[in-house]
Design an enzyme around this catalytic site. Structure first.
Site, PDB file in Angstrom:
ATOM      1  N   TRP A  27       0.651   3.885  11.558  1.00 32.81           N
ATOM      2  CA  TRP A  27       2.045   3.496  11.352  1.00 32.81           C
ATOM      3  C   TRP A  27       2.645   3.076  12.684  1.00 32.81           C
ATOM      4  O   TRP A  27       2.923   3.931  13.539  1.00 32.81           O
ATOM      5  CB  TRP A  27       2.841   4.667  10.758  1.00 32.81           C
ATOM      6  CG  TRP A  27       2.377   5.006   9.371  1.00 32.81           C
ATOM      7  CD1 TRP A  27       2.778   4.405   8.223  1.00 32.81           C
ATOM      8  CD2 TRP A  27       1.425   6.007   9.006  1.00 32.81           C
ATOM      9  NE1 TRP A  27       2.126   4.961   7.156  1.00 32.81           N
ATOM     10  CE2 TRP A  27       1.292   5.947   7.591  1.00 32.81           C
ATOM     11  CE3 TRP A  27       0.665   6.942   9.702  1.00 32.81           C
ATOM     12  CZ2 TRP A  27       0.435   6.787   6.889  1.00 32.81           C
ATOM     13  CZ3 TRP A  27      -0.189   7.761   8.998  1.00 32.81           C
ATOM     14  CH2 TRP A  27      -0.292   7.681   7.602  1.00 32.81           C
ATOM     15  N   HIS A  54       7.433   5.461   6.497  1.00 34.21           N
ATOM     16  CA  HIS A  54       7.087   5.580   5.074  1.00 34.21           C
ATOM     17  C   HIS A  54       8.043   6.593   4.440  1.00 34.21           C
ATOM     18  O   HIS A  54       8.833   7.232   5.150  1.00 34.21           O
ATOM     19  CB  HIS A  54       5.622   5.995   4.880  1.00 34.21           C
ATOM     20  CG  HIS A  54       5.170   7.186   5.698  1.00 34.21           C
ATOM     21  ND1 HIS A  54       3.937   7.744   5.573  1.00 34.21           N
ATOM     22  CD2 HIS A  54       5.815   7.941   6.640  1.00 34.21           C
ATOM     23  CE1 HIS A  54       3.824   8.774   6.403  1.00 34.21           C
ATOM     24  NE2 HIS A  54       4.945   8.905   7.050  1.00 34.21           N
ATOM     25  N   ARG A  65       8.462  -0.811  10.118  1.00 33.09           N
ATOM     26  CA  ARG A  65       7.257  -0.726  10.955  1.00 33.09           C
ATOM     27  C   ARG A  65       7.279  -1.835  11.996  1.00 33.09           C
ATOM     28  O   ARG A  65       7.715  -2.956  11.689  1.00 33.09           O
ATOM     29  CB  ARG A  65       5.982  -0.841  10.113  1.00 33.09           C
ATOM     30  CG  ARG A  65       5.791   0.380   9.235  1.00 33.09           C
ATOM     31  CD  ARG A  65       4.474   0.384   8.515  1.00 33.09           C
ATOM     32  NE  ARG A  65       4.510   1.417   7.483  1.00 33.09           N
ATOM     33  CZ  ARG A  65       3.552   1.618   6.602  1.00 33.09           C
ATOM     34  NH1 ARG A  65       2.467   0.864   6.628  1.00 33.09           N
ATOM     35  NH2 ARG A  65       3.654   2.574   5.700  1.00 33.09           N
ATOM     36  N   GLN A  91       9.616   1.529  -0.052  1.00 37.33           N
ATOM     37  CA  GLN A  91       8.532   2.298  -0.658  1.00 37.33           C
ATOM     38  C   GLN A  91       9.143   3.197  -1.726  1.00 37.33           C
ATOM     39  O   GLN A  91      10.339   3.496  -1.695  1.00 37.33           O
ATOM     40  CB  GLN A  91       7.825   3.189   0.378  1.00 37.33           C
ATOM     41  CG  GLN A  91       6.784   2.450   1.190  1.00 37.33           C
ATOM     42  CD  GLN A  91       5.885   3.379   1.992  1.00 37.33           C
ATOM     43  OE1 GLN A  91       6.149   4.585   2.102  1.00 37.33           O
ATOM     44  NE2 GLN A  91       4.830   2.819   2.556  1.00 37.33           N
ATOM     45  N   VAL A 126      -3.264  13.917   2.434  1.00 35.94           N
ATOM     46  CA  VAL A 126      -3.870  14.106   1.100  1.00 35.94           C
ATOM     47  C   VAL A 126      -5.369  14.324   1.237  1.00 35.94           C
ATOM     48  O   VAL A 126      -5.995  13.869   2.184  1.00 35.94           O
ATOM     49  CB  VAL A 126      -3.608  12.897   0.156  1.00 35.94           C
ATOM     50  CG1 VAL A 126      -2.181  12.856  -0.307  1.00 35.94           C
ATOM     51  CG2 VAL A 126      -4.033  11.597   0.799  1.00 35.94           C
ATOM     52  N   ALA A 182       0.436  13.126  -4.695  1.00 35.23           N
ATOM     53  CA  ALA A 182       1.503  12.331  -4.087  1.00 35.23           C
ATOM     54  C   ALA A 182       1.050  10.884  -4.054  1.00 35.23           C
ATOM     55  O   ALA A 182      -0.144  10.596  -4.064  1.00 35.23           O
ATOM     56  CB  ALA A 182       1.794  12.826  -2.675  1.00 35.23           C
TER      57      ALA A 182
HETATM   58  C1  FA5 Z   1       1.664   4.983   3.299  1.00 37.84           C
HETATM   59  O1  FA5 Z   1       2.675   4.574   3.841  1.00 37.84           O
HETATM   60  C2  FA5 Z   1       1.550   6.363   2.752  1.00 37.84           C
HETATM   61  N1  FA5 Z   1       2.704   7.127   3.086  1.00 37.84           N
HETATM   62  C3  FA5 Z   1       1.338   6.276   1.246  1.00 37.84           C
HETATM   63  C4  FA5 Z   1       0.924   7.582   0.640  1.00 37.84           C
HETATM   64  C5  FA5 Z   1       1.889   8.423   0.101  1.00 37.84           C
HETATM   65  C6  FA5 Z   1      -0.426   7.948   0.601  1.00 37.84           C
HETATM   66  C7  FA5 Z   1       1.520   9.632  -0.458  1.00 37.84           C
HETATM   67  C8  FA5 Z   1      -0.797   9.140   0.054  1.00 37.84           C
HETATM   68  C9  FA5 Z   1       0.174   9.975  -0.491  1.00 37.84           C
HETATM   69  P1  FA5 Z   1       0.498   2.650   3.394  1.00 37.84           P
HETATM   70  O2  FA5 Z   1       0.754   2.374   4.807  1.00 37.84           O
HETATM   71  O3  FA5 Z   1      -0.789   2.174   2.845  1.00 37.84           O
HETATM   72  O4  FA5 Z   1       0.599   4.188   3.053  1.00 37.84           O
HETATM   73  O5  FA5 Z   1       1.681   2.009   2.523  1.00 37.84           O
HETATM   74  C10 FA5 Z   1       1.784   2.241   1.145  1.00 37.84           C
HETATM   75  C11 FA5 Z   1       2.239   0.977   0.425  1.00 37.84           C
HETATM   76  O6  FA5 Z   1       3.424   0.476   1.018  1.00 37.84           O
HETATM   77  C12 FA5 Z   1       1.251  -0.183   0.541  1.00 37.84           C
HETATM   78  O7  FA5 Z   1       0.257  -0.099  -0.453  1.00 37.84           O
HETATM   79  C13 FA5 Z   1       2.140  -1.371   0.327  1.00 37.84           C
HETATM   80  O8  FA5 Z   1       2.384  -1.577  -1.035  1.00 37.84           O
HETATM   81  C14 FA5 Z   1       3.421  -0.930   1.000  1.00 37.84           C
HETATM   82  N2  FA5 Z   1       3.464  -1.436   2.373  1.00 37.84           N
HETATM   83  C15 FA5 Z   1       2.903  -0.913   3.480  1.00 37.84           C
HETATM   84  N3  FA5 Z   1       3.156  -1.656   4.563  1.00 37.84           N
HETATM   85  C16 FA5 Z   1       3.898  -2.698   4.143  1.00 37.84           C
HETATM   86  C17 FA5 Z   1       4.485  -3.829   4.793  1.00 37.84           C
HETATM   87  N4  FA5 Z   1       4.377  -4.032   6.102  1.00 37.84           N
HETATM   88  N5  FA5 Z   1       5.204  -4.695   4.043  1.00 37.84           N
HETATM   89  C18 FA5 Z   1       5.341  -4.481   2.714  1.00 37.84           C
HETATM   90  N6  FA5 Z   1       4.832  -3.460   2.046  1.00 37.84           N
HETATM   91  C19 FA5 Z   1       4.108  -2.560   2.743  1.00 37.84           C
END
Ligand code: FA5
Length: 353
Positions: free
Chosen positions: A162, A183, A209, A223, A266, A321
């Site tokens: 992140w 997130h 981010r 999110q 997780v 989650a």
């Molecule tokens: C997370 O942020 C974790 N907190 C998710 C999680 C929650 C995992 C609970 C397990 C348990 P990640 O970085 O992959 O994971 O982001 C999750 C989702 O947010 C992605 O699949 C996407 O749909 C969205 N996302 C992430 N980064 C971006 C971005 N830069 N722009 C738009 N959507 C995004």
């Protein structure tokens, strides 16, 4: 000489003439009759003009008095006429406004909900129907909740997953470091600290981010976090809940794929993808043409260390989650080819939803 100047004018006759003219003026029904009135009193052959022309024929000692009186009368009538013409024009306009139903209506530009808001609400509704409640949390978050309570201590290499926008680093006064939340997962710990199990919540909200943008990445995006913790929750519940969510939002025909993934909070962890959107009119994929699948969320079973951190007993409770990106879900549902359309504020895009 005027046709009206038959009798010798006197202050009394001028005053009577003025009174009569003003009474007639007040009673006039429209602009046309006002013009007739003007010709009658102030026109070249009108009463007042005749009066003024007759003054040189008066005995010299009466000329000044009658002249002054006649000029006053002329000014009075001219001013009264201007006022009346204005009144009549306004009345005519008002009458036309009130009655002319054939005029085209003025366009009413109605506001509408932003597409992200619409998608967020639709997703939340799908979870509400499955017994979840909706809560929100802070966008400026403590390092403690954004990372530490999620089993990501300082120096943990997973912090690099992140790219963070820091607001305040730790300083000598012991202030806690803060950042724009990367997130919605910090709300997991906040919710569990505040209540005993069972927990079943979804948390929509904005995240930030420090990263380059492209067709599927924004630097600020939404999110929706989900958390369900109780006795006896298994991975089957996670899959069942997410299948049901996808069926409600995408309909029964789209495919879903789970793959193993790693998130420190997780165990086991997965990511979930949806089969790519195919435009029915062209048979082509507007989004990431070469991809069969688009990832929409990370998920998994809540790590026992996260449960311990908030005072839950991981021997008794388990939970799942997930964290999903509603803009990507909107892209896949409606065939939007670039996530950056969402926040460009171009009404040609926004008014399609
Ligand atoms: C997370 O942020 C974790 N907190 C998710 C999680 C929650 C995992 C609970 C397990 C348990 P990640 O970085 O992959 O994971 O982001 C999750 C989702 O947010 C992605 O699949 C996407 O749909 C969205 N996302 C992430 N980064 C971006 C971005 N830069 N722009 C738009 N959507 C995004």
């Amino acid at each position: 000489m005027s046709q009206h100047a038959t009798e010798t004018p006197s202050p009394a006759s001028i005053s009577a003439l003025t009174t009569r003219a003003l009474e007639e003026l007040t009673a006039l029904p429209d602009a046309e009759s006002a013009e007739q009135w003007r010709v009658n009193y102030l026109g070249r052959r009108g009463h007042i003009t005749g009066l003024l022309r007759s003054i040189p024929q008066l005995e010299p000692e009466r000329r000044r008095e009658v002249g002054t009186q006649a000029n006053l009368a002329k000014n009075t009538l001219e001013e009264a006429l201007a006022r009346r013409v204005r009144e009549l024009a306004e009345a005519e306009l008002a009458a036309r406004d009130a009655l002319d139903v054939t005029l085209p209506g003025r366009p009413v530009i109605a506001g509408r909900l932003h597409p992200t808001t619409q998608i967020v609400r639709e997703i939340c509704d799908a979870f509400i129907a499955m017994g979840f409640s909706v809560i929100e949390g802070p966008e400026v978050e403590l390092d403690h909740y954004n990372f530490e309570m999620l089993n990501i201590p300082a120096g943990h290499p997973a912090r690099d997953m992140w790219n963070s926008l820091w607001v305040d680093y730790a300083n000598e006064e012991g202030q806690q470091p803060m950042l724009l939340r990367t997130h919605t997962s910090p709300m997991q710990a906040r919710v569990m600290e505040a209540q005993e199990p069972p927990v079943r919540v979804v948390v929509p909200g904005k995240c930030y981010r420090y990263e380059a943008t492209d067709a599927t990445h924004e630097w600020h995006f939404y999110q929706i976090e989900g958390l369900a913790v109780a006795e006896g929750i298994t991975f089957a519940n996670l899959k069942g809940t997410l299948y049901e969510f996808a069926r409600r939002v995408f309909g029964p025909d789209r495919q879903i794929r789970f793959r193993c993934d790693y998130f420190p909070f997780v165990e086991p962890g997965v990511d979930m993808s949806i089969s790519n959107f195919v435009d029915p009119s062209t048979g082509k994929r507007p989004i990431n043409r070469d991809e069969d699948w688009i990832e929409i969320m990370g998920a998994g079973m809540v790590h026992p260390r996260v449960l311990e951190g908030v005072g839950y007993d991981p021997q008794r409770c388990t939970g799942f989650a997930f964290g999903m990106g509603p803009e990507r879900i909107g892209m896949l549902k409606y065939g939007i080819d670039d996530i950056r359309h969402f926040y460009r504020n171009d009404v040609r895009f926004l008014r399609q939803f």
